[in-house]
Design a protein around this motif. Structure first.
Motif, PDB file in Angstrom:
ATOM      1  N   ALA A 197       0.471  -1.087  -0.167  1.00  6.31           N
ATOM      2  CA  ALA A 197      -0.208   0.438  -0.211  1.00  6.31           C
ATOM      3  C   ALA A 197       0.752   1.253  -0.107  1.00  6.31           C
ATOM      4  O   ALA A 197       0.920   1.802  -1.168  1.00  6.31           O
ATOM      5  N   GLN A 198       1.462   1.042   0.948  1.00  6.28           N
ATOM      6  CA  GLN A 198       2.677   2.494   0.963  1.00  6.28           C
ATOM      7  C   GLN A 198       3.843   2.327   0.160  1.00  6.28           C
ATOM      8  O   GLN A 198       4.125   3.968  -0.442  1.00  6.28           O
ATOM      9  N   ALA A 199       4.230   2.139  -1.092  1.00  3.40           N
ATOM     10  CA  ALA A 199       4.660   1.920  -2.461  1.00  3.40           C
ATOM     11  C   ALA A 199       4.078   1.729  -3.161  1.00  3.40           C
ATOM     12  O   ALA A 199       4.196   2.088  -4.621  1.00  3.40           O
ATOM     13  N   GLU A 200       2.590   1.732  -3.483  1.00  7.26           N
ATOM     14  CA  GLU A 200       2.088   2.003  -4.366  1.00  7.26           C
ATOM     15  C   GLU A 200       2.107   3.194  -5.377  1.00  7.26           C
ATOM     16  O   GLU A 200       2.250   2.899  -6.917  1.00  7.26           O
ATOM     17  N   ALA A 201       1.700   4.236  -5.043  1.00  8.82           N
ATOM     18  CA  ALA A 201       1.226   4.579  -5.629  1.00  8.82           C
ATOM     19  C   ALA A 201       2.532   5.555  -6.852  1.00  8.82           C
ATOM     20  O   ALA A 201       2.901   5.295  -7.258  1.00  8.82           O
ATOM     21  N   ARG A 202       4.139   4.653  -5.887  1.00  8.77           N
ATOM     22  CA  ARG A 202       5.383   5.389  -6.654  1.00  8.77           C
ATOM     23  C   ARG A 202       5.623   4.224  -7.543  1.00  8.77           C
ATOM     24  O   ARG A 202       6.412   4.851  -8.708  1.00  8.77           O
ATOM     25  N   LEU A 203       4.898   3.060  -7.066  1.00 11.25           N
ATOM     26  CA  LEU A 203       5.206   2.104  -8.533  1.00 11.25           C
ATOM     27  C   LEU A 203       4.844   2.468  -9.741  1.00 11.25           C
ATOM     28  O   LEU A 203       4.530   1.633 -10.461  1.00 11.25           O
ATOM     29  N   LEU A 204       2.772   2.695  -8.997  1.00 13.33           N
ATOM     30  CA  LEU A 204       2.114   2.671 -10.615  1.00 13.33           C
ATOM     31  C   LEU A 204       2.542   4.329 -11.639  1.00 13.33           C
ATOM     32  O   LEU A 204       2.340   3.992 -12.676  1.00 13.33           O
ATOM     33  N   THR A 205       2.991   5.133 -11.046  1.00  3.06           N
ATOM     34  CA  THR A 205       2.868   6.404 -12.191  1.00  3.06           C
ATOM     35  C   THR A 205       4.795   5.757 -12.508  1.00  3.06           C
ATOM     36  O   THR A 205       4.713   6.624 -13.019  1.00  3.06           O
ATOM     37  N   HIS A 206       5.788   5.280 -11.353  1.00  2.45           N
ATOM     38  CA  HIS A 206       6.386   4.964 -12.598  1.00  2.45           C
ATOM     39  C   HIS A 206       6.059   3.672 -13.471  1.00  2.45           C
ATOM     40  O   HIS A 206       6.875   4.118 -14.652  1.00  2.45           O
ATOM     41  N   LEU A 207       5.149   2.718 -13.544  1.00  2.00           N
ATOM     42  CA  LEU A 207       4.802   2.003 -14.320  1.00  2.00           C
ATOM     43  C   LEU A 207       4.555   2.130 -15.868  1.00  2.00           C
ATOM     44  O   LEU A 207       5.066   2.621 -17.047  1.00  2.00           O
ATOM     45  N   ALA A 208       2.868   3.654 -15.045  1.00  2.00           N
ATOM     46  CA  ALA A 208       2.335   4.736 -16.172  1.00  2.00           C
ATOM     47  C   ALA A 208       3.575   5.181 -17.593  1.00  2.00           C
ATOM     48  O   ALA A 208       2.916   5.500 -19.005  1.00  2.00           O
ATOM     49  N   ASP A 209       3.991   6.349 -16.452  1.00  2.00           N
ATOM     50  CA  ASP A 209       5.110   7.168 -16.901  1.00  2.00           C
ATOM     51  C   ASP A 209       6.606   6.786 -17.290  1.00  2.00           C
ATOM     52  O   ASP A 209       6.804   7.047 -18.942  1.00  2.00           O
ATOM     53  N   ALA A 210       6.936   5.285 -17.215  1.00  2.00           N
ATOM     54  CA  ALA A 210       8.672   5.455 -17.704  1.00  2.00           C
ATOM     55  C   ALA A 210       8.058   3.827 -18.574  1.00  2.00           C
ATOM     56  O   ALA A 210       9.272   4.160 -19.536  1.00  2.00           O
ATOM     57  N   HIS A 211       7.426   3.158 -17.926  1.00  2.00           N
ATOM     58  CA  HIS A 211       7.007   2.277 -19.105  1.00  2.00           C
ATOM     59  C   HIS A 211       5.569   2.132 -19.947  1.00  2.00           C
ATOM     60  O   HIS A 211       5.079   0.617 -19.481  1.00  2.00           O
ATOM     61  N   PRO A 212       5.042   2.335 -20.578  1.00  2.00           N
ATOM     62  CA  PRO A 212       4.220   2.453 -21.128  1.00  2.00           C
ATOM     63  C   PRO A 212       4.592   1.504 -22.051  1.00  2.00           C
ATOM     64  O   PRO A 212       2.754   0.637 -22.109  1.00  2.00           O
ATOM     65  N   ASP A 213       4.695   1.077 -22.264  1.00  2.00           N
ATOM     66  CA  ASP A 213       5.172  -0.084 -23.708  1.00  2.00           C
ATOM     67  C   ASP A 213       4.773  -1.750 -22.880  1.00  2.00           C
ATOM     68  O   ASP A 213       4.363  -2.659 -23.610  1.00  2.00           O
ATOM     69  N   ALA A 214       5.114  -1.582 -21.346  1.00  2.00           N
ATOM     70  CA  ALA A 214       4.807  -2.174 -20.367  1.00  2.00           C
ATOM     71  C   ALA A 214       3.447  -2.797 -20.262  1.00  2.00           C
ATOM     72  O   ALA A 214       2.864  -4.103 -20.533  1.00  2.00           O
TER      73      ALA A 214
END
Length: 241
Positions: free
Chosen positions: A139-156
């Motif tokens: 829960a505490q890491a979710e925001a960082r993880l999801l924004t990184h996935l969306a912003d840095a890895h849209p291909d993923a």
């Protein structure tokens, strides 16, 4: 529009409620006919009581000190907001009804009723289960993880759509990560006038970020072995014209 993907294991209502509390930055308090908004002012005890640090001139503090037995009834409201900007960004609302009491220079709220409202409906959470539950370990890491996935890895994210049934991607205009917990990743599929969610389960729960990384790699490996959905292929082709 609902998804057509089979739903999979997910946190229970009590764990979900405690996760919302753990990461919420603000809350609204209604007590003694007054409503106040507090930002960065609450912490949560091990058994789920909410401690608020309020200013000396707060109507809530006045109500707490002046009420019979110094316990005014109140309702606390928390919103669970998706860290990635999607349509319908509020994923859940948590309502706690209970009593305030002064405690060591703060006010302590003990809930007598807990209601979690999600898109699937409202659930009254058992108080014993609520007190015993713990937040999702991610829960505490979710925001960082999801924004990184969306912003840095849209291909993923695009590759992960290969794990989604083609009918769920019909008329899709955008797919974004909506949520992640120890059981799986949820994608938000947006259409012109509607949206739906699809959950991609992990092969086994992830108890920390290192395990989540392995689970995500496993999902991407599954996606690499899958065919690209025809609906999304058509969407890309139309967009290139």
């Amino acid at each position: 529009m609902g998804d057509t993907q089979d739903w999979t294991a997910a946190p229970g209502a009590a764990e979900r409620a405690r996760s919302v509390l753990a990461v919420a930055w603000s809350c609204a308090v209604t007590a003694d006919g007054a409503r106040e908004e507090y930002v960065g002012a609450h912490t949560v005890t091990e058994d789920g009581a909410v401690r608020l640090t309020v200013p000396d001139d707060s109507a809530l503090l006045t109500a707490t000190l002046c009420a019979p037995r110094q316990e005014p009834p109140a309702v606390l409201e928390f919103a669970d907001v998706a860290p990635v900007p999607v349509r319908g960004r509020i994923r859940a609302r948590l309502h706690l009804a209970g009593w305030f009491a002064p405690d060591r220079g703060t006010v302590l709220f003990r809930p007598t009723r807990v209601v979690l409202r999600q898109a699937s409906g409202a659930v009254a959470v058992d108080l014993d289960e609520y007190a015993a539950a713990r937040p999702d370990p991610l829960a505490q890491a979710e925001a960082r993880l999801l924004t990184h996935l969306a912003d840095a890895h849209p291909d993923a994210v695009e590759r992960l759509t290969r794990l989604v049934r083609p009918e769920s991607l019909h008329a899709a205009t955008r797919v974004l990560p909506l949520a992640v917990d120890r059981h799986g990743l949820t994608l938000r599929i947006e259409r012109t006038r509607a949206h739906g969610d699809v959950r991609l389960p992990f092969h086994t729960p992830a108890d920390d970020v290192a395990q989540l990384t392995e689970r995500m790699h496993a999902l991407l490996a599954q996606a690499a072995a899958a065919a690209c959905p025809r609906a999304l292929q058509r969407q890309r082709a139309d967009g290139d014209r």
